[in-house]
Structure formats: structure tokens, C-alpha cells
Design a protein around this motif. Structure first.
Motif, PDB file in Angstrom:
ATOM      1  N   ARG A  80     -41.606 -13.648 -39.423  1.00 53.93           N
ATOM      2  CA  ARG A  80     -42.757 -14.506 -39.745  1.00 53.93           C
ATOM      3  C   ARG A  80     -43.135 -14.331 -41.218  1.00 53.93           C
ATOM      4  O   ARG A  80     -43.370 -15.312 -41.926  1.00 53.93           O
ATOM      5  CB  ARG A  80     -43.936 -14.154 -38.827  1.00 53.93           C
ATOM      6  N   PHE A  81     -43.179 -13.077 -41.690  1.00 61.03           N
ATOM      7  CA  PHE A  81     -43.513 -12.800 -43.086  1.00 61.03           C
ATOM      8  C   PHE A  81     -42.500 -13.459 -44.026  1.00 61.03           C
ATOM      9  O   PHE A  81     -42.862 -14.011 -45.059  1.00 61.03           O
ATOM     10  CB  PHE A  81     -43.555 -11.286 -43.335  1.00 61.03           C
ATOM     11  N   LEU A  82     -41.223 -13.393 -43.663  1.00 64.90           N
ATOM     12  CA  LEU A  82     -40.156 -13.937 -44.507  1.00 64.90           C
ATOM     13  C   LEU A  82     -40.019 -15.453 -44.400  1.00 64.90           C
ATOM     14  O   LEU A  82     -39.319 -16.065 -45.211  1.00 64.90           O
ATOM     15  CB  LEU A  82     -38.808 -13.292 -44.142  1.00 64.90           C
ATOM     16  N   GLY A  83     -40.647 -16.050 -43.377  1.00 66.54           N
ATOM     17  CA  GLY A  83     -40.536 -17.486 -43.175  1.00 66.54           C
ATOM     18  C   GLY A  83     -39.170 -17.896 -42.627  1.00 66.54           C
ATOM     19  O   GLY A  83     -38.672 -18.973 -42.934  1.00 66.54           O
ATOM     20  N   VAL A  84     -38.584 -17.021 -41.815  1.00 72.22           N
ATOM     21  CA  VAL A  84     -37.297 -17.324 -41.181  1.00 72.22           C
ATOM     22  C   VAL A  84     -37.483 -17.287 -39.661  1.00 72.22           C
ATOM     23  O   VAL A  84     -38.500 -16.802 -39.173  1.00 72.22           O
ATOM     24  CB  VAL A  84     -36.188 -16.333 -41.619  1.00 72.22           C
ATOM     25  N   LYS A  85     -36.467 -17.803 -38.941  1.00 69.95           N
ATOM     26  CA  LYS A  85     -36.566 -17.826 -37.478  1.00 69.95           C
ATOM     27  C   LYS A  85     -36.417 -16.444 -36.869  1.00 69.95           C
ATOM     28  O   LYS A  85     -37.190 -16.065 -35.996  1.00 69.95           O
ATOM     29  CB  LYS A  85     -35.492 -18.752 -36.891  1.00 69.95           C
ATOM     30  N   THR A  86     -35.394 -15.701 -37.305  1.00 72.77           N
ATOM     31  CA  THR A  86     -35.138 -14.393 -36.716  1.00 72.77           C
ATOM     32  C   THR A  86     -34.666 -13.392 -37.762  1.00 72.77           C
ATOM     33  O   THR A  86     -34.108 -13.772 -38.793  1.00 72.77           O
ATOM     34  CB  THR A  86     -34.045 -14.455 -35.623  1.00 72.77           C
ATOM     35  N   VAL A  87     -34.909 -12.136 -37.463  1.00 75.70           N
ATOM     36  CA  VAL A  87     -34.392 -11.006 -38.246  1.00 75.70           C
ATOM     37  C   VAL A  87     -33.880 -10.008 -37.222  1.00 75.70           C
ATOM     38  O   VAL A  87     -34.534  -9.772 -36.206  1.00 75.70           O
ATOM     39  CB  VAL A  87     -35.494 -10.356 -39.113  1.00 75.70           C
ATOM     40  N   HIS A  88     -32.698  -9.459 -37.485  1.00 77.09           N
ATOM     41  CA  HIS A  88     -32.139  -8.467 -36.567  1.00 77.09           C
ATOM     42  C   HIS A  88     -31.372  -7.416 -37.355  1.00 77.09           C
ATOM     43  O   HIS A  88     -30.918  -7.681 -38.469  1.00 77.09           O
ATOM     44  CB  HIS A  88     -31.234  -9.137 -35.524  1.00 77.09           C
ATOM     45  N   PRO A  89     -31.231  -6.212 -36.774  1.00 73.26           N
ATOM     46  CA  PRO A  89     -30.464  -5.168 -37.458  1.00 73.26           C
ATOM     47  C   PRO A  89     -29.018  -5.617 -37.658  1.00 73.26           C
ATOM     48  O   PRO A  89     -28.444  -6.291 -36.803  1.00 73.26           O
ATOM     49  CB  PRO A  89     -30.531  -3.977 -36.489  1.00 73.26           C
ATOM     50  N   CYS A  90     -28.447  -5.235 -38.787  1.00 79.32           N
ATOM     51  CA  CYS A  90     -27.047  -5.537 -39.076  1.00 79.32           C
ATOM     52  C   CYS A  90     -26.136  -4.702 -38.189  1.00 79.32           C
ATOM     53  O   CYS A  90     -26.483  -3.573 -37.836  1.00 79.32           O
ATOM     54  CB  CYS A  90     -26.706  -5.149 -40.517  1.00 79.32           C
ATOM     55  N   ASP A  91     -24.990  -5.235 -37.905  1.00 76.18           N
ATOM     56  CA  ASP A  91     -23.927  -4.447 -37.294  1.00 76.18           C
ATOM     57  C   ASP A  91     -23.630  -3.307 -38.270  1.00 76.18           C
ATOM     58  O   ASP A  91     -23.607  -3.521 -39.488  1.00 76.18           O
ATOM     59  CB  ASP A  91     -22.697  -5.346 -37.112  1.00 76.18           C
ATOM     60  N   PRO A  92     -23.414  -2.076 -37.787  1.00 75.68           N
ATOM     61  CA  PRO A  92     -23.178  -0.947 -38.694  1.00 75.68           C
ATOM     62  C   PRO A  92     -22.056  -1.174 -39.713  1.00 75.68           C
ATOM     63  O   PRO A  92     -22.178  -0.778 -40.864  1.00 75.68           O
ATOM     64  CB  PRO A  92     -22.836   0.208 -37.742  1.00 75.68           C
ATOM     65  N   LYS A  93     -20.981  -1.840 -39.327  1.00 72.33           N
ATOM     66  CA  LYS A  93     -19.879  -2.107 -40.267  1.00 72.33           C
ATOM     67  C   LYS A  93     -20.309  -3.068 -41.380  1.00 72.33           C
ATOM     68  O   LYS A  93     -19.935  -2.905 -42.534  1.00 72.33           O
ATOM     69  CB  LYS A  93     -18.669  -2.670 -39.521  1.00 72.33           C
TER      70      LYS A  93
END
Length: 162
Positions: A80-93
Motif C-alpha cells: 500500500r505504501f509503495l502503491g503496488v498490488k503485492t510485495v513478497h519475499p524474494c526466492d533466496p536464489k
């Protein structure tokens, strides 16, 4: 008591280049132990141990979020702060490609790719922080003002209790 050898990491080189006042702190890394293990080993409050999390939005744009060790990131509030639909943790690689660091040893200093850095706002009020220095089991103790001076993170309020 023997002194443990401190590995020379891109993070430590970046700290030295920027004349950051810090103390390297070494502890025995435990796989999946998280900030709790480092805090206990070094006798500090887990709230002062800052984790460096690499995340992506739905367009695969990477970012770093710095969070207290005893808190979690509300990805919904961050999105919401970034104005995007979703944020998720990156795959470790993928995170390793962006940063050059293995998960568990990720530092916001000296990353391979320049990414926007966000920081939970309450970190700035701490008297000191311990943040990863680019290797598993290696933290850099410093005033948060040093991190802010060098990285210019964007302050956010997205921390939640686990």
C-alpha cells in the motif's frame, strides 16, 4: 580465548569506504535461527538486531526492507505504501543475485544491485543497532544514524508483531 577471523565482505568494505563507526560482532551462525540466535549469543535485545529482507513487487522490482528482529513486515501495508498490488519475499536464489549475499548473511551495505531501501521508522530511535555485515554470523554494531547517513533509507511504518 582465540580471536575469530572476520571475513572481508563487500559490506565491510562499504562500511570502511564510508567511514562508518561500527564494531564487528561475531557469533556462531545457526541455520534458520534468525535474529533470535544472534541476539542471544551476543547478549542483546532482539529488537536491536535488524534484519535485511529482500522483497519484490508484482513486477519483480526488488527492494530491501530493514526490520527489527522481533517484528515482521506487513507486506500488505508495504505494498500500500509503495502503491503496488503485492510485495513478497524474494526466492533466496534471486535475492542472492540482487545482493551478492547468501540468505542469513544479507547486508544492505555493498549490494551487487542498487535497490531502494526502506526502514521501519522506529529503528532510527534506537541507541544502537546490530545489522548483518555480509556474512552469516557477522553483525556490525553501530548507531542507526550511521546507517541512515550512508544508505538514506525511506522511513516506513509496516512492522507487526509475529
Amino acid at each position: 580465548m582465540s580471536r575469530e577471523k572476520i571475513p572481508l565482505t563487500p559490506a565491510l568494505l562499504a562500511l570502511k569506504k564510508n567511514q562508518v563507526v561500527f564494531v564487528p560482532r561475531i557469533y556462531k551462525y545457526v541455520e534458520h535461527g534468525g535474529t533470535r540466535v544472534g541476539a542471544k549469543a551476543l547478549g542483546v535485545d532482539e529488537h536491536e538486531v535488524i534484519k535485511t529482507l529482500v522483497m519484490e513487487d508484482e513486477r519483480k522490482a526488488p527492494l530491501i526492507i530493514l526490520m527489527h528482529g522481533d517484528r515482521e513486515v506487513s507486506t500488505k501495508n508495504l505494498a500500500r505504501f509503495l502503491g503496488v498490488k503485492t510485495v513478497h519475499p524474494c526466492d533466496p536464489k534471486i535475492a542472492e543475485k540482487y545482493t551478492g549475499y547468501k540468505v542469513g548473511g544479507t547486508s544492505p551495505f555493498g549490494t551487487k544491485k542498487t535497490m531502494p531501501i526502506y526502514m521501519e521508522e522506529t529503528i532510527a530511535a534506537l541507541p544502537r543497532i546490530l545489522i548483518n555485515a555480509g556474512s552469516r554470523g557477522l553483525l556490525a554494531e553501530m548507531p542507526p544514524s550511521e546507517l541512515i547517513r550512508v544508505l538514506h533509507p525511506i522511513s516506513v511504518k509496516v512492522g507487526v508483531s509475529p
